[in-house]
Design an enzyme around this catalytic site. Sequence first.
Site, PDB file in Angstrom:
ATOM      1  N   GLY A 169     -27.352 -34.227 -16.965  1.00 27.60           N
ATOM      2  CA  GLY A 169     -25.547 -33.319 -17.462  1.00 27.60           C
ATOM      3  C   GLY A 169     -24.255 -34.259 -18.566  1.00 27.60           C
ATOM      4  N   PHE A 219     -18.404 -39.345 -22.571  1.00 24.20           N
ATOM      5  CA  PHE A 219     -18.979 -40.619 -23.137  1.00 24.20           C
ATOM      6  C   PHE A 219     -20.002 -39.735 -23.987  1.00 24.20           C
ATOM      7  CE2 PHE A 219     -15.972 -42.989 -20.799  1.00 24.20           C
ATOM      8  CZ  PHE A 219     -14.897 -43.530 -21.648  1.00 24.20           C
ATOM      9  N   GLU A 254     -24.801 -37.850 -22.641  1.00 24.14           N
ATOM     10  CA  GLU A 254     -25.214 -37.188 -21.450  1.00 24.14           C
ATOM     11  C   GLU A 254     -25.469 -38.069 -20.361  1.00 24.14           C
ATOM     12  OE1 GLU A 254     -28.524 -36.651 -24.557  1.00 24.14           O
ATOM     13  OE2 GLU A 254     -27.935 -33.865 -24.569  1.00 24.14           O
ATOM     14  N   VAL A 255     -26.048 -37.612 -19.579  1.00 25.77           N
ATOM     15  CA  VAL A 255     -26.738 -38.092 -17.793  1.00 25.77           C
ATOM     16  C   VAL A 255     -27.827 -37.896 -18.182  1.00 25.77           C
ATOM     17  CG1 VAL A 255     -25.883 -38.653 -15.642  1.00 25.77           C
ATOM     18  CG2 VAL A 255     -23.874 -37.693 -17.037  1.00 25.77           C
ATOM     19  N   LYS A 278     -26.703 -43.373 -18.085  1.00 24.20           N
ATOM     20  CA  LYS A 278     -25.351 -42.747 -18.420  1.00 24.20           C
ATOM     21  C   LYS A 278     -25.689 -43.380 -20.031  1.00 24.20           C
ATOM     22  CE  LYS A 278     -22.093 -42.509 -14.829  1.00 24.20           C
ATOM     23  NZ  LYS A 278     -20.470 -42.608 -14.793  1.00 24.20           N
ATOM     24  N   ASP A 280      -9.290 -41.897  -7.105  1.00 26.15           N
ATOM     25  CA  ASP A 280     -10.061 -40.914  -7.927  1.00 26.15           C
ATOM     26  C   ASP A 280     -11.145 -39.734  -6.809  1.00 26.15           C
ATOM     27  OD1 ASP A 280     -10.589 -37.905  -9.686  1.00 26.15           O
ATOM     28  OD2 ASP A 280     -11.391 -38.716 -10.831  1.00 26.15           O
ATOM     29  N   ARG A 311     -16.406 -34.340  -6.114  1.00 22.48           N
ATOM     30  CA  ARG A 311     -17.112 -34.118  -7.001  1.00 22.48           C
ATOM     31  C   ARG A 311     -17.301 -35.972  -7.045  1.00 22.48           C
ATOM     32  NH1 ARG A 311     -12.062 -32.917  -6.973  1.00 22.48           N
ATOM     33  NH2 ARG A 311     -10.964 -34.579  -8.594  1.00 22.48           N
ATOM     34  N   ASN A 312     -16.494 -36.667  -6.777  1.00 22.63           N
ATOM     35  CA  ASN A 312     -17.452 -38.517  -7.927  1.00 22.63           C
ATOM     36  C   ASN A 312     -17.611 -38.796  -6.057  1.00 22.63           C
ATOM     37  OD1 ASN A 312     -15.724 -38.027  -9.884  1.00 22.63           O
ATOM     38  ND2 ASN A 312     -13.860 -38.722  -8.625  1.00 22.63           N
ATOM     39  N   ASP A 317     -18.233 -42.885  -9.889  1.00 21.92           N
ATOM     40  CA  ASP A 317     -17.228 -42.736 -10.648  1.00 21.92           C
ATOM     41  C   ASP A 317     -15.979 -44.243 -11.242  1.00 21.92           C
ATOM     42  OD1 ASP A 317     -16.382 -40.069 -12.493  1.00 21.92           O
ATOM     43  OD2 ASP A 317     -18.348 -39.948 -11.096  1.00 21.92           O
TER      44      ASP A 317
HETATM   45  O1  ACK Z   1     -23.989 -32.447  -9.563  1.00 23.40           O
HETATM   46  P1  ACK Z   1     -25.184 -33.571 -10.566  1.00 23.40           P
HETATM   47  O2  ACK Z   1     -26.061 -32.752 -10.810  1.00 23.40           O
HETATM   48  O3  ACK Z   1     -24.647 -35.057 -10.275  1.00 23.40           O
HETATM   49  O4  ACK Z   1     -23.998 -33.212 -11.895  1.00 23.40           O
HETATM   50  C1  ACK Z   1     -23.742 -34.582 -12.164  1.00 23.40           C
HETATM   51  C2  ACK Z   1     -23.883 -34.680 -14.131  1.00 23.40           C
HETATM   52  O5  ACK Z   1     -25.044 -36.095 -13.524  1.00 23.40           O
HETATM   53  C3  ACK Z   1     -23.436 -35.624 -14.713  1.00 23.40           C
HETATM   54  O6  ACK Z   1     -22.468 -36.434 -13.834  1.00 23.40           O
HETATM   55  C4  ACK Z   1     -25.544 -36.900 -12.733  1.00 23.40           C
HETATM   56  N1  ACK Z   1     -24.919 -38.244 -11.438  1.00 23.40           N
HETATM   57  C5  ACK Z   1     -24.491 -38.159 -12.402  1.00 23.40           C
HETATM   58  N2  ACK Z   1     -24.944 -40.110 -11.415  1.00 23.40           N
HETATM   59  C6  ACK Z   1     -26.281 -40.157 -11.284  1.00 23.40           C
HETATM   60  C7  ACK Z   1     -26.565 -40.677 -10.444  1.00 23.40           C
HETATM   61  N3  ACK Z   1     -26.412 -41.514 -10.400  1.00 23.40           N
HETATM   62  N4  ACK Z   1     -28.182 -39.773 -10.094  1.00 23.40           N
HETATM   63  C8  ACK Z   1     -28.145 -38.879  -9.802  1.00 23.40           C
HETATM   64  N5  ACK Z   1     -27.544 -37.613 -10.988  1.00 23.40           N
HETATM   65  C9  ACK Z   1     -26.198 -38.630 -11.142  1.00 23.40           C
HETATM   66  C10 ACK Z   1     -23.910 -35.512 -11.373  1.00 23.40           C
END
Ligand code: ACK
Length: 361
Positions: free
Chosen positions: A90, A94, A96-97, A115, A208, A212-213, A226
């Site tokens: 994702g 800031f 890419e994740v 992150k 927040d 979604r968080n 988040d």
């Molecule tokens: O719904 P998702 O797959 O879950 O899409 C978003 C994306 O990254 C952008 O934030 C995923 N994400 C964020 N943190 C994590 C995490 N710790 N483990 C797995 N996926 C994550 C989030």
Amino acid sequence: MCRGLSCSIEIQADFYSLANCFTCHRCQGYIKARMKSEEKRRTRFHSGHVPFSGIKTYVDPDTYEDPTQAVEEFTKEIDPSCIRIERVIGTGEFGEVCSGRLRLPGRADIAVAIKTLKGGYVEQQRRDFLREASIMGQFNNPNIIRLEGVVTKSRPVMIVVEYMENGALDSFLRTNDGHFTVIQLVGMLRGIAVGMTYLSDMGYIHRDLAARNILVDGNLVCKVSDFGMSRVLEDDPEAAYTATGGKIPIRWTAPEAIAYGKFSSASDTWSYGIVMWEVMSYGERPYWEMSNQDVILSIEEGYRLPAPMGCPVALHQLMLHCWQKERGQRPHFSDILTFLEKLIHNPSSLLTLVNDVQRLD
Ligand code: ACK
């Protein structure tokens, strides 16, 4: 708050005593006393003293003159050679994740989310990015995303957290519409309440809280995440500017927080009620396509979200408690947790659905 609730009382009776408790004078006094002590704690903290109470208190990294110090104090530096980035999952504000593996010396490797801070950043962006890590690093709870560590001494700058197989709760529910039992859904809500009880006990206000968080692992365990945006809500696409210039996710936010910026654990409770509604409706958008302005006006006039289809009466009643106009009358997270645990231990209390009651009217 309201700890006088007897565990032996039947769930239904218990619910009404919970309801009554929020309006009785004795408890009102307790709420006020608690708020005063919370305020005192903050005042002491802002004056630079960490209270000696035995309860760990959250330290706001913004109170450090040099935020790098907060990062050093609350996070662990990871050698980048311990990290293997596997794929992009994702994008955040800031950068890419990614998902990947972390192998710390002498430890088995684990799945992590990484992150990254994209190149070309200015110092303020680096600080804002790492701010989340210095908040997360202070928490240790099974329902809060665990920080593994940070990479700050080489590029790219990274924040490494535990990997959550099912990603964000809102999209997870939407892609699994109707697939869970009520008890499974209440189990998710219980997990979020555990995390939020921990945060509010530490004096941390999320601001927040929304599906979604929340992240979901492979065993359906929900964890609050988040934290970076608790001060500036720039990253949340739901956040909109208010008349007073603040950026707020209107549909999830308590009226007093929208109107005059009064954020508190009680405003987090309001948001928790919205998360309950999101969960029970499998990721439906709160207030559907109503405009933000219409949401604000409707809430002011006393409108509240109706129960989602198939929602037990007891859960919708709890949502309505979270959405009390007077913030002092909303349940504390520990009360929410106690109530949900009673429902889980007595599943028959979840059999009466709002739709059944409406049919009888
Ligand atoms: O719904 P998702 O797959 O879950 O899409 C978003 C994306 O990254 C952008 O934030 C995923 N994400 C964020 N943190 C994590 C995490 N710790 N483990 C797995 N996926 C994550 C989030």
